[in-house]
Design a protein around this motif. Structure first.
Motif, mmCIF file in Angstrom:
data_model
loop_
_atom_site.group_PDB
_atom_site.id
_atom_site.type_symbol
_atom_site.label_atom_id
_atom_site.label_comp_id
_atom_site.label_asym_id
_atom_site.label_seq_id
_atom_site.Cartn_x
_atom_site.Cartn_y
_atom_site.Cartn_z
ATOM 1 N N ARG A 181 0.851 -1.098 0.210
ATOM 2 C CA ARG A 181 0.114 0.258 0.054
ATOM 3 C C ARG A 181 0.937 1.254 0.166
ATOM 4 O O ARG A 181 1.717 1.323 1.002
ATOM 5 C CB ARG A 181 -0.928 0.210 1.097
ATOM 6 N N ILE A 182 0.621 2.109 -0.990
ATOM 7 C CA ILE A 182 1.465 3.444 -1.256
ATOM 8 C C ILE A 182 0.798 4.364 -1.028
ATOM 9 O O ILE A 182 -0.350 4.739 -1.509
ATOM 10 C CB ILE A 182 2.040 3.493 -2.512
ATOM 11 N N GLU A 183 1.121 5.496 -0.010
ATOM 12 C CA GLU A 183 0.310 6.727 0.181
ATOM 13 C C GLU A 183 1.350 7.774 0.312
ATOM 14 O O GLU A 183 2.563 7.625 0.623
ATOM 15 C CB GLU A 183 -0.432 6.520 1.338
ATOM 16 N N TRP A 184 1.088 9.192 -0.432
ATOM 17 C CA TRP A 184 1.633 10.360 -0.321
ATOM 18 C C TRP A 184 0.998 11.442 0.590
ATOM 19 O O TRP A 184 -0.206 11.294 0.544
ATOM 20 C CB TRP A 184 1.977 10.938 -1.548
ATOM 21 N N LYS A 185 1.461 12.104 1.539
ATOM 22 C CA LYS A 185 0.818 13.073 2.239
ATOM 23 C C LYS A 185 1.865 14.389 2.089
ATOM 24 O O LYS A 185 2.751 14.174 2.008
ATOM 25 C CB LYS A 185 0.755 12.553 3.888
ATOM 26 N N LYS A 186 0.882 15.647 2.252
ATOM 27 C CA LYS A 186 1.441 16.806 2.358
ATOM 28 C C LYS A 186 1.382 17.290 3.578
ATOM 29 O O LYS A 186 0.303 17.205 4.161
ATOM 30 C CB LYS A 186 0.772 17.668 1.407
ATOM 31 N N ILE A 187 2.328 17.825 4.350
ATOM 32 C CA ILE A 187 2.351 18.639 5.625
ATOM 33 C C ILE A 187 2.896 19.896 5.353
ATOM 34 O O ILE A 187 3.748 20.284 5.078
ATOM 35 C CB ILE A 187 3.331 17.631 6.519
ATOM 36 N N LYS A 188 1.698 20.756 5.910
ATOM 37 C CA LYS A 188 2.173 22.133 5.676
ATOM 38 C C LYS A 188 1.421 22.972 6.869
ATOM 39 O O LYS A 188 0.355 22.572 7.310
ATOM 40 C CB LYS A 188 1.378 22.907 4.273
ATOM 41 N N ASN A 189 2.209 23.511 7.634
ATOM 42 C CA ASN A 189 1.816 24.111 8.943
ATOM 43 C C ASN A 189 1.508 23.262 9.976
ATOM 44 O O ASN A 189 0.533 23.377 10.669
ATOM 45 C CB ASN A 189 0.819 25.177 8.954
ATOM 46 N N GLY A 190 2.192 21.856 9.724
ATOM 47 C CA GLY A 190 1.750 20.992 10.880
ATOM 48 C C GLY A 190 0.645 20.141 10.619
ATOM 49 O O GLY A 190 0.281 19.097 11.240
ATOM 50 N N TYR A 231 -3.914 14.029 2.547
ATOM 51 C CA TYR A 231 -3.571 13.277 1.245
ATOM 52 C C TYR A 231 -3.471 14.072 0.024
ATOM 53 O O TYR A 231 -4.133 15.003 -0.472
ATOM 54 C CB TYR A 231 -4.641 12.187 1.350
ATOM 55 N N VAL A 232 -2.208 13.331 -0.549
ATOM 56 C CA VAL A 232 -2.164 13.789 -2.004
ATOM 57 C C VAL A 232 -2.029 12.439 -2.974
ATOM 58 O O VAL A 232 -2.476 12.702 -4.244
ATOM 59 C CB VAL A 232 -0.924 14.698 -2.455
ATOM 60 N N ASP A 253 -5.236 19.231 -3.105
ATOM 61 C CA ASP A 253 -4.974 20.338 -4.165
ATOM 62 C C ASP A 253 -4.013 19.871 -5.262
ATOM 63 O O ASP A 253 -3.667 20.711 -6.217
ATOM 64 C CB ASP A 253 -4.582 21.458 -3.408
ATOM 65 N N LEU A 254 -3.593 18.739 -5.291
ATOM 66 C CA LEU A 254 -2.589 18.248 -6.437
ATOM 67 C C LEU A 254 -3.566 17.497 -7.439
ATOM 68 O O LEU A 254 -2.724 16.943 -8.378
ATOM 69 C CB LEU A 254 -1.559 17.473 -6.072
ATOM 70 N N GLU A 255 -4.914 17.263 -7.257
ATOM 71 C CA GLU A 255 -5.729 16.569 -8.063
ATOM 72 C C GLU A 255 -5.523 17.278 -9.534
ATOM 73 O O GLU A 255 -5.572 18.638 -9.576
ATOM 74 C CB GLU A 255 -7.005 16.591 -7.761
ATOM 75 N N HIS A 256 -5.197 16.462 -10.693
ATOM 76 C CA HIS A 256 -4.948 16.921 -11.937
ATOM 77 C C HIS A 256 -3.780 17.722 -12.176
ATOM 78 O O HIS A 256 -3.447 18.273 -13.148
ATOM 79 C CB HIS A 256 -6.306 17.813 -12.592
ATOM 80 N N ARG A 257 -2.955 17.868 -11.195
ATOM 81 C CA ARG A 257 -1.658 18.391 -11.327
ATOM 82 C C ARG A 257 -0.455 17.546 -10.994
ATOM 83 O O ARG A 257 0.597 18.004 -10.845
ATOM 84 C CB ARG A 257 -1.623 19.699 -10.423
ATOM 85 N N ALA A 258 -0.754 16.312 -10.828
ATOM 86 C CA ALA A 258 0.255 15.380 -10.136
ATOM 87 C C ALA A 258 -0.126 14.003 -11.012
ATOM 88 O O ALA A 258 -1.165 13.628 -11.064
ATOM 89 C CB ALA A 258 0.545 15.397 -8.724
ATOM 90 N N LEU A 259 1.152 13.160 -10.605
ATOM 91 C CA LEU A 259 0.918 11.706 -11.327
ATOM 92 C C LEU A 259 1.918 10.841 -10.382
ATOM 93 O O LEU A 259 2.956 11.320 -9.744
ATOM 94 C CB LEU A 259 0.928 11.533 -12.593
ATOM 95 N N THR A 278 4.858 24.321 -1.736
ATOM 96 C CA THR A 278 6.130 24.537 -0.897
ATOM 97 C C THR A 278 5.309 23.650 0.425
ATOM 98 O O THR A 278 4.502 24.538 1.212
ATOM 99 C CB THR A 278 6.478 26.069 -0.872
ATOM 100 N N ALA A 279 6.099 22.736 0.939
ATOM 101 C CA ALA A 279 5.573 21.889 2.018
ATOM 102 C C ALA A 279 6.339 20.632 2.107
ATOM 103 O O ALA A 279 7.478 20.529 1.610
ATOM 104 C CB ALA A 279 4.073 21.659 1.984
ATOM 105 N N GLN A 280 6.217 20.208 3.357
ATOM 106 C CA GLN A 280 7.128 18.516 3.522
ATOM 107 C C GLN A 280 5.999 17.565 2.711
ATOM 108 O O GLN A 280 4.729 17.438 2.826
ATOM 109 C CB GLN A 280 7.364 18.564 4.594
ATOM 110 N N TYR A 281 6.533 16.521 2.022
ATOM 111 C CA TYR A 281 5.764 15.465 1.585
ATOM 112 C C TYR A 281 6.333 14.178 2.094
ATOM 113 O O TYR A 281 7.426 13.843 2.390
ATOM 114 C CB TYR A 281 5.842 15.278 0.045
ATOM 115 N N ARG A 282 5.490 13.168 2.451
ATOM 116 C CA ARG A 282 5.714 12.003 3.133
ATOM 117 C C ARG A 282 5.138 10.951 2.415
ATOM 118 O O ARG A 282 3.980 10.950 1.954
ATOM 119 C CB ARG A 282 5.185 11.892 4.745
#
Length: 641
Positions: free
Chosen positions: A84-93, A97-98, A107-113, A130-134
């Motif tokens: 199972r693969i997941e990516w998360k965006k962490i901004k201001n703590g 989900y991305v 907010d990355l829908e239609h702008r990422a793959l 601009t953020a951290q991605y996990r």
């Protein structure tokens, strides 16, 4: 998971099992086609189990705005066929989900793959990225079933045209300052000044051409200061703002340098002497007319000028005071409302459709003096102010009443006003980036300076029971590791309501040590590319502190009355929105956080329910709160009383 990915992990697992039959205690194996290295550790005669291990080529990456960037999440070791693969965006703590359940979201829908097997490619990056991605990978067949890796992304933004300030003319020997500023670029812009299209050195002493110039340049603030301007400092100046993403410059502006004008000063002195002589001659003419005499005064040798009996007009410094008083000020309710500086003041409370009436008292500071004016008026205004655009106020309500026509005020006066059934479509709000306010403004129009007084009021919007108020059911899970279901009794709550729900633990193979529910307020301002999000955690409710077991259920009861919240405000005048979310947070023993967000709607319930609405309240209570007919009817009757 695509067919290619499935084959990829199948090949990894089969190769690993084949390698496990070798007698060595440690063996390195490299797959050339996949370009991924796997390290296997086992003992002879024992079953082989592997740990999922992730790595990245770079933990801190950057890209320019509108360009693409690839965040690498390489799987070095794994034995599970379909992880199972997941990516998360962490901004201001706050994480979001991305990539979840095999699709791009948020907010990355239609702008990422997702690039096989686990790399995240962001297309057309924006400053909000601009953020951290996990990157998180869960593999149930591995001895260590979970691993994650954190990547920091910075999106660099090219500066826009800076605002330059160049004096048009200065005198030789004087000091002056040229200014340049730009606030849109990221990272912060550095500034460079140019004279006649030639770059100025930061230190003029390092250049023979500018050695005699007295300027000092600050590349951080964009300031160019001349201690003593010289004739050769005249010319066209422009500033360039630049950072790693690019540069931009302002239009050239000319600065002229003049010598000290001795002839001009002499002519000015000469003109002053001529004016003095003219005044003396005028006084002599007055004396000859008999209004004044230099001789001893006798009863027959002077005239007394005839004065008008009218009163003198007030000078510009002798102004009037304005006071606005509401007709029902003694009985109208006051409520506390947060001001822009975070403090709380009390204001008169109004609702949509209520009449606003009162008096405007104009008091002359100096009795007996007349005040000339070009009209007296009062306005009822509703406006939105965005803190990043303070120069523009967006008015959505603007009503004007003329209290007096142009004329004169010879004494203090009171004017009545009334705005009948005023529409107040939105609730008063003061946030981190925006303010919505209503106020009365009385104005005395004058030739030089107007006299005005403002009086703020607070508006609250009242609602009835929602027609539809379905319950919320959600799931949180990692395949074969964690499965939690939680349910809330409804999706719309009034500000003094109670959130009632339950959490069911259907599968728990991860050691959870803490669980809480957060209420998050999200304020969104701006449109298009200039959108700003501010998240604020309003409340934290600890559900449990310990490890749950399979089949356990935990009740939730969260009272909203103790928290400072406003109703949900969606797309207010196309300027801003205020939304609220329930955020379920789970923390395991390794400090990993799992969360699930769900938006809820908040509304303001009237303290007094009108008798004509009691039947609707009864029906709503039966339908959405699960009460029987008698209980709901009694509740509606109590609220009516």
């Amino acid at each position: 998971m695509s067919e290619w990915t499935a084959k990829y992990f199948m090949a990894v697992r089969e190769t690993a099992r084949a390698a496990a039959t070798e007698p060595q205690l440690m063996e390195d194996w490299k797959e050339t086609d996949c370009k991924v290295a796997y390290r296997l550790s086992h003992s002879v005669g024992h079953s082989t189990a592997f740990a999922v291990i992730l790595r990245t080529t770079e933990k801190s990456v950057w890209t320019n705005e509108f360009e693409s960037i690839e965040l690498t999440c390489l799987i070095e070791s794994i034995s599970t066929n379909n992880p199972r693969i997941e990516w998360k965006k962490i901004k201001n703590g706050v994480p979001s989900y991305v990539y979840f359940q095999n699709k791009i979201s948020g907010d990355l829908e239609h702008r990422a793959l997702l690039k096989e097997p686990a790399n995240l490619v962001i297309l057309n990056a924006s400053r909000s990225d601009t953020a951290q991605y996990r990157c998180e990978v869960a593999a149930i067949d591995d001895q260590k079933p979970f691993d994650e890796i954190l990547i920091s992304l910075a999106v660099r933004v090219k500066p826009v045209m800076p605002r330059c300030s160049v004096p048009e003319a200065v005198t030789v020997g004087s000091s002056t300052e040229l200014r340049c500023i730009e606030n849109e670029g990221f990272p912060q812009s550095q500034y460079q000044w140019f004279k006649n299209s030639e770059e100025l050195p930061e230190d003029p002493k390092t250049s023979s051409k500018f050695y005699n110039s007295s300027y000092t340049m600050n590349t951080e603030t964009g300031s160019l200061k001349f201690r003593s301007v010289k004739k050769e400092d005249a010319g066209e100046y422009h500033c360039q703002a630049r950072n790693e993403a690019g540069w931009s410059k302002c239009n050239p502006q000319t600065m002229e340098v003049y010598d000290l004008d001795i002839v001009g000063m002499f002519l000015k002195v000469l003109g002053g002497v001529a004016a003095f002589i003219f005044v003396v001659v005028g006084i002599c003419q007055i004396q000859k007319s008999g209004y004044c005499s230099c001789k001893d005064h006798r009863e027959t040798n002077y005239k007394v000028p005839q004065h008008d009996n009218r009163m003198d007009y007030a000078s510009p410094d002798e102004t009037a005071e304005i006071d606005i008083v509401l007709n029902d000020a003694e009985t109208r309710k006051k409520v506390e409302h947060k001001t822009e500086d975070g403090k709380k003041d009390k204001y008169f409370l109004f609702y949509d459709g209520e009449t606003v009436s009162g008096k405007v008292n104009v008091t002359l500071k100096t009795p007996g003096k007349r005040l000339e004016h070009y009209g007296i008026k009062i306005e009822f205004v509703g406006q939105i102010e965005l803190y990043y655009d303070r120069g523009n106020h967006h008015e959505f309500v603007s009503l004007v009443k003329d209290l007096a026509r142009p004329g004169e005020l010879s004494q203090s006066q009171t004017f009545d006003f009334e705005f009948t059934h005023v529409e107040k479509p939105y609730e008063s709000y003061t946030g981190q980036n925006v303010k919505l306010r209503y106020f009365l403004r009385a104005t005395i129009s004058r030739r030089l300076n107007d006299i005005s007084k403002e009086m703020d009021i607070v508006v609250q919007t009242l609602c009835t029971y929602p027609e539809l108020n379905s319950s919320i059911k959600m799931e949180v899970g990692i395949e074969d590791c964690l499965h939690i279901e939680f349910e809330y009794n409804k999706s719309k709550y009034h500000l003094r309501d109670v959130i009632v729900g339950k959490i069911y633990f259907l599968l728990v193979r991860i050691k959870i040590k803490h669980m809480e529910i957060d209420i998050i307020k999200r304020e969104t301002t701006g449109t298009g590319p200039s959108v700003y999000h501010e998240n604020d955690t309003i409340a934290k409710y600890e559900i449990m502190d310990g490890a749950p077991v399979r089949g356990e259920s935990i009740p939730i009861r969260l009272f909203l009355a103790g928290y400072e919240m406003t109703p949900t405000m969606k797309d207010v005048n196309k300027k801003f929105s205020v939304r609220y979310y329930l955020n379920l947070v789970l923390i395991d023993e390794e400090e990993r956080r799992y969360f699930k967000q769900q938006e809820i709607t908040l509304w303001r319930k009237s303290d007094i329910v009108r008798r004509s609405m009691s039947q609707q309240a009864t029906i709503a209570a039966q339908r959405y709160e699960g009460s029987n007919s008698e209980t709901a009817s009694a509740k509606a009757k109590e609220e009516t009383d």
